[in-house]
Motif scaffolding. Structure first.
Motif, PDB file in Angstrom:
ATOM      1  N   LEU A   5     -16.521  -1.664   6.054  1.00  0.00           N
ATOM      2  CA  LEU A   5     -15.096  -1.527   5.998  1.00  0.00           C
ATOM      3  C   LEU A   5     -14.861  -1.104   4.420  1.00  0.00           C
ATOM      4  CD1 LEU A   5     -14.384  -4.827   7.974  1.00  0.00           C
ATOM      5  CD2 LEU A   5     -13.655  -2.414   8.453  1.00  0.00           C
ATOM      6  N   PHE A   6     -15.562  -1.536   3.288  1.00  0.00           N
ATOM      7  CA  PHE A   6     -15.141  -1.576   2.021  1.00  0.00           C
ATOM      8  C   PHE A   6     -15.354   0.202   1.784  1.00  0.00           C
ATOM      9  CE2 PHE A   6     -15.614  -5.891   1.052  1.00  0.00           C
ATOM     10  CZ  PHE A   6     -14.888  -5.868  -0.240  1.00  0.00           C
ATOM     11  N   LYS A   7     -16.648   0.680   2.487  1.00  0.00           N
ATOM     12  CA  LYS A   7     -16.751   2.273   2.019  1.00  0.00           C
ATOM     13  C   LYS A   7     -15.454   2.837   2.872  1.00  0.00           C
ATOM     14  CE  LYS A   7     -19.057   5.783   0.622  1.00  0.00           C
ATOM     15  NZ  LYS A   7     -20.307   6.252   1.382  1.00  0.00           N
ATOM     16  N   THR A   8     -15.021   2.558   4.033  1.00  0.00           N
ATOM     17  CA  THR A   8     -14.187   3.312   4.825  1.00  0.00           C
ATOM     18  C   THR A   8     -12.694   3.164   3.970  1.00  0.00           C
ATOM     19  OG1 THR A   8     -14.926   2.669   6.841  1.00  0.00           O
ATOM     20  CG2 THR A   8     -12.853   3.315   7.114  1.00  0.00           C
ATOM     21  N   ALA A   9     -12.226   2.117   3.325  1.00  0.00           N
ATOM     22  CA  ALA A   9     -11.276   1.841   2.563  1.00  0.00           C
ATOM     23  C   ALA A   9     -11.257   2.499   1.152  1.00  0.00           C
ATOM     24  CB  ALA A   9     -10.845   0.488   2.635  1.00  0.00           C
ATOM     25  N   SER A  10     -12.295   3.115   0.670  1.00  0.00           N
ATOM     26  CA  SER A  10     -12.488   3.577  -0.610  1.00  0.00           C
ATOM     27  C   SER A  10     -11.350   4.438  -0.912  1.00  0.00           C
ATOM     28  CB  SER A  10     -13.821   3.946  -0.890  1.00  0.00           C
ATOM     29  OG  SER A  10     -13.986   4.276  -2.225  1.00  0.00           O
ATOM     30  N   GLY A  11     -10.797   4.223  -1.990  1.00  0.00           N
ATOM     31  CA  GLY A  11      -9.471   4.976  -2.348  1.00  0.00           C
ATOM     32  C   GLY A  11      -8.251   4.528  -2.015  1.00  0.00           C
ATOM     33  N   GLY A  12      -8.460   3.715  -0.967  1.00  0.00           N
ATOM     34  CA  GLY A  12      -7.274   2.932  -0.609  1.00  0.00           C
ATOM     35  C   GLY A  12      -7.093   1.255  -0.706  1.00  0.00           C
TER      36      GLY A  12
ATOM     37  N   HIS B 167       0.820  -1.118   0.030  1.00  0.00           N
ATOM     38  CA  HIS B 167       0.066  -0.036   0.006  1.00  0.00           C
ATOM     39  C   HIS B 167       0.752   1.280  -0.154  1.00  0.00           C
ATOM     40  CE1 HIS B 167      -3.219   2.706   1.195  1.00  0.00           C
ATOM     41  NE2 HIS B 167      -2.220   3.319   2.220  1.00  0.00           N
ATOM     42  N   ASP B 168       1.876   1.120   1.025  1.00  0.00           N
ATOM     43  CA  ASP B 168       2.693   2.477   1.143  1.00  0.00           C
ATOM     44  C   ASP B 168       3.607   2.975  -0.207  1.00  0.00           C
ATOM     45  OD1 ASP B 168       1.369   2.778   3.534  1.00  0.00           O
ATOM     46  OD2 ASP B 168       3.499   1.939   4.698  1.00  0.00           O
ATOM     47  N   LEU B 169       3.808   1.800  -0.989  1.00  0.00           N
ATOM     48  CA  LEU B 169       4.796   2.290  -1.980  1.00  0.00           C
ATOM     49  C   LEU B 169       3.948   2.230  -3.319  1.00  0.00           C
ATOM     50  CD1 LEU B 169       7.713  -0.653  -1.281  1.00  0.00           C
ATOM     51  CD2 LEU B 169       7.565   1.849  -0.665  1.00  0.00           C
ATOM     52  N   GLY B 170       2.666   2.289  -3.225  1.00  0.00           N
ATOM     53  CA  GLY B 170       1.848   2.368  -4.423  1.00  0.00           C
ATOM     54  C   GLY B 170       1.096   3.357  -4.651  1.00  0.00           C
ATOM     55  N   PRO B 171       0.264   3.719  -5.637  1.00  0.00           N
ATOM     56  CA  PRO B 171      -0.450   5.129  -6.011  1.00  0.00           C
ATOM     57  C   PRO B 171      -1.540   5.347  -4.825  1.00  0.00           C
ATOM     58  CG  PRO B 171      -0.758   3.331  -7.567  1.00  0.00           C
ATOM     59  CD  PRO B 171       0.142   2.676  -6.728  1.00  0.00           C
ATOM     60  N   ARG B 172      -1.892   4.342  -3.969  1.00  0.00           N
ATOM     61  CA  ARG B 172      -3.074   4.504  -3.175  1.00  0.00           C
ATOM     62  C   ARG B 172      -2.409   4.948  -1.816  1.00  0.00           C
ATOM     63  NH1 ARG B 172      -8.115   2.117  -4.417  1.00  0.00           N
ATOM     64  NH2 ARG B 172      -8.082   1.363  -6.463  1.00  0.00           N
ATOM     65  N   ALA B 173      -0.973   5.205  -1.674  1.00  0.00           N
ATOM     66  CA  ALA B 173      -0.516   5.399  -0.365  1.00  0.00           C
ATOM     67  C   ALA B 173      -1.140   6.750   0.455  1.00  0.00           C
ATOM     68  CB  ALA B 173       1.002   5.747  -0.561  1.00  0.00           C
ATOM     69  N   GLY B 174      -1.620   7.517  -0.542  1.00  0.00           N
ATOM     70  CA  GLY B 174      -2.441   8.666   0.100  1.00  0.00           C
ATOM     71  C   GLY B 174      -3.881   8.288   0.709  1.00  0.00           C
ATOM     72  N   GLY B 175      -4.358   7.066   0.259  1.00  0.00           N
ATOM     73  CA  GLY B 175      -5.655   6.791   0.860  1.00  0.00           C
ATOM     74  C   GLY B 175      -5.717   5.693   2.133  1.00  0.00           C
ATOM     75  N   PRO B 176      -6.546   5.359   2.411  1.00  0.00           N
ATOM     76  CA  PRO B 176      -6.590   4.658   3.817  1.00  0.00           C
ATOM     77  C   PRO B 176      -6.152   3.299   3.524  1.00  0.00           C
ATOM     78  CG  PRO B 176      -8.834   4.851   3.063  1.00  0.00           C
ATOM     79  CD  PRO B 176      -7.933   5.771   1.962  1.00  0.00           C
ATOM     80  N   PHE B 177      -5.502   2.843   4.740  1.00  0.00           N
ATOM     81  CA  PHE B 177      -5.062   1.352   4.887  1.00  0.00           C
ATOM     82  C   PHE B 177      -5.846   0.733   5.786  1.00  0.00           C
ATOM     83  CE2 PHE B 177      -2.724  -2.435   6.367  1.00  0.00           C
ATOM     84  CZ  PHE B 177      -2.363  -2.988   5.389  1.00  0.00           C
ATOM     85  N   VAL B 178      -6.950  -0.042   5.477  1.00  0.00           N
ATOM     86  CA  VAL B 178      -7.686  -0.740   6.456  1.00  0.00           C
ATOM     87  C   VAL B 178      -7.701  -2.132   6.691  1.00  0.00           C
ATOM     88  CG1 VAL B 178     -10.359  -1.077   7.141  1.00  0.00           C
ATOM     89  CG2 VAL B 178      -9.566   0.910   6.119  1.00  0.00           C
ATOM     90  N   ALA B 179      -7.206  -2.748   7.780  1.00  0.00           N
ATOM     91  CA  ALA B 179      -6.816  -4.001   8.020  1.00  0.00           C
ATOM     92  C   ALA B 179      -8.103  -4.485   8.963  1.00  0.00           C
ATOM     93  CB  ALA B 179      -5.420  -4.297   8.693  1.00  0.00           C
ATOM     94  N   VAL B 180      -8.314  -5.996   8.713  1.00  0.00           N
ATOM     95  CA  VAL B 180      -9.451  -6.515   9.567  1.00  0.00           C
ATOM     96  C   VAL B 180      -9.007  -7.777   9.637  1.00  0.00           C
ATOM     97  CG1 VAL B 180     -10.976  -6.786   7.121  1.00  0.00           C
ATOM     98  CG2 VAL B 180     -11.941  -7.055   9.386  1.00  0.00           C
TER      99      VAL B 180
END
Length: 454
Positions: free
Chosen positions: A223-230, A178-191
């Protein structure tokens, strides 16, 4: 201002026109080709920031485009356009190196989101692996390969299945992707999928509307909505019950969720990463895990090796953990202690090594950590039995490891006994007790809270 350049490949003139119009409104310049040969010619003549290609072309298919770009234009994101429902084709493209896919009929909002993500990838400078190396330690060949694959996976959107034993660092690998990719600015949600009660799973993943069930006092984003964009990281995905697997598969394929109590689907833009310590192949064979979901999650597999298979990394990891846990007072390990650690099989992997180092720092009475301080089976510290054998106050009658309890439970009892004795010896003076134990006051306070000692 540099205007992005996109190559469009489709044999249908109306699709090309739609893509050109949509991207033009995003201030993106486009060039178009109707077949594979024309596309190859444009790739040689111009520099592009993104390629959008249909899968069915008069003189070949989109997979040929994907393979050609992967071989000759590494770093150029390529997204494929597939017929609705052709998930096998899309997965084949992702495995071949495609950045992402979009289905016909084209959803303009989904297309725009894909283009923006792909252009973010194109803007990123090639990584030398330093970012991954700083977080995923180890100089072994196995770990160098893992870091190299993470660097590559970070540039795409393909679902990644991370396999490995408990304690190997699967969530850390997911965070790096996540951190090294284009979504780094979005949320990372772990469940942790195994930690959610089955009756609440649908609400937790997809959200719910107020009044949809007893206790639903307000609308809730899942969780899907919370992680949207990430990125959404599904840890222990093998614990999902089969009915939830069906709903998860639909959400992933449709890129949309329906909150409990709602009649409308909500579009979501997430990258799915998953992991489990279980053998998903075996769960599929026995019917405990759906095969279609397995293939949708396991587009690309990232295997994290167990610590016992990369023993040469143990000194680096041990030194790093000692420095992190000592809170400014790192202690070196003796050569004998390092040799002992390298021989130990580590059934709990890196997580177990961290526990061992934490206990060693707590119980070490000298300026360096020796074999006895590790408290590994067969290497008990001489004299510890005498110091702790106080039946009226100590929970242990002996420190010999009998195997009647787990090693972690045994060592936790040894640690508790040593701390309680130090507190008794110093009349509950925590500063003096920390000094006697050879750790900082802050470290002692942390351990008191962890062990529940008043």
């Amino acid at each position: 201002m540099i205007i992005p350049q996109v190559l469009i490949i489709d044999d249908e003139a109306d699709i090309r026109a739609l893509l050109e119009l949509t991207l033009g409104r995003m201030n993106i310049e486009t060039r178009s080709a109707g077949d594979v040969a024309s596309a190859f010619a444009l790739l040689e003549e111009y520099r592009f920031d993104l390629c959008l290609t249909d899968m069915r072309l008069p003189d070949g298919d989109g997979l040929a485009i994907v393979r050609h770009i992967e071989e000759h234009y590494r770093g150029l994101p390529v997204a494929v356009i597939t017929a609705h429902g052709s998930m096998e084709t899309a997965i084949a493209a992702l495995k071949g190196g495609a950045f992402d896919f979009v289905c016909k009929p084209l959803n303009i909002n989904e297309l725009r989101a894909l283009v923006r993500s792909a252009l973010n990838v194109s803007k990123q400078a090639p990584s030398d692996g330093a970012s991954a190396a700083a977080k995923l330690l180890g100089d072994s060949h196995a770990m160098r390969e893992v870091r190299a694959l993470i660097e590559r996976l970070a540039r795409g959107q393909a679902p990644v299945y991370i396999s490995g034993e408990s304690g190997t660092g699967k969530e850390l690998a997911a965070r790096l992707i996540h951190d090294l990719g284009p979504r780094a600015g979005g949320p990372f949600v772990a469940v942790n999928c195994g930690a959610i009660p089955e009756q609440l799973m649908e609400s937790e993943f997809f959200g719910h509307k107020k009044g949809s069930f007893t206790g639903a006092f307000s609308d809730k984003d899942g969780l899907f909505k919370t992680a949207s964009g990430g990125t959404l990281f599904l840890d222990e995905v093998g614990d999902l019950p089969v009915p939830m697997q069906v709903k998860l598969l639909r959400a992933i394929q449709e890129k949309a969720v329906r909150p409990v109590g709602s009649q409308q689907e909500v579009a979501v833009d997430v990258r799915i990463l998953s992991a489990t310590h279980k053998n998903l192949h075996e769960l599929v064979r026995t019917g405990a895990f759906r095969q279609d979901l397995y293939y949708r999650l396991n587009v690309i597999e990232l295997v994290i090796p167990p610590l016992r298979e990369r023993a040469e990394d143990i000194p680096t990891l041990a030194a790093h953990l000692a420095a992190k846990l000592s809170m400014g007072r790192p202690l070196p390990l003796t050569p004998a202690a390092l040799a002992t650690l390298k021989r130990y099989p580590f059934p709990g992997n890196v997580r177990e090594l961290e526990n061992i180092m934490e206990r060693a720092l707590t119980l070490c009475e000298s300026g360096e950590i020796d074999v006895a301080d590790l408290r590994l089976p067969g290497h008990d510290a001489p004299g510890l039995t005498d110091r702790l054998a106080q039946p009226e106050t100590s929970p242990l009658e002996t420190t010999d490891y009998t195997g009647e309890r787990s090693l972690d439970e045994h060592l936790a009892q040894v640690e508790r006994a040593a701390i309680e004795k130090a507190l008794r010896d110093t009349n509950q003076n925590k500063t003096a007790a920390a000094r006697e134990l050879g750790i900082t006051f802050r470290a002692l306070r942390y351990k008191l809270e962890k062990l529940g000692i008043e």
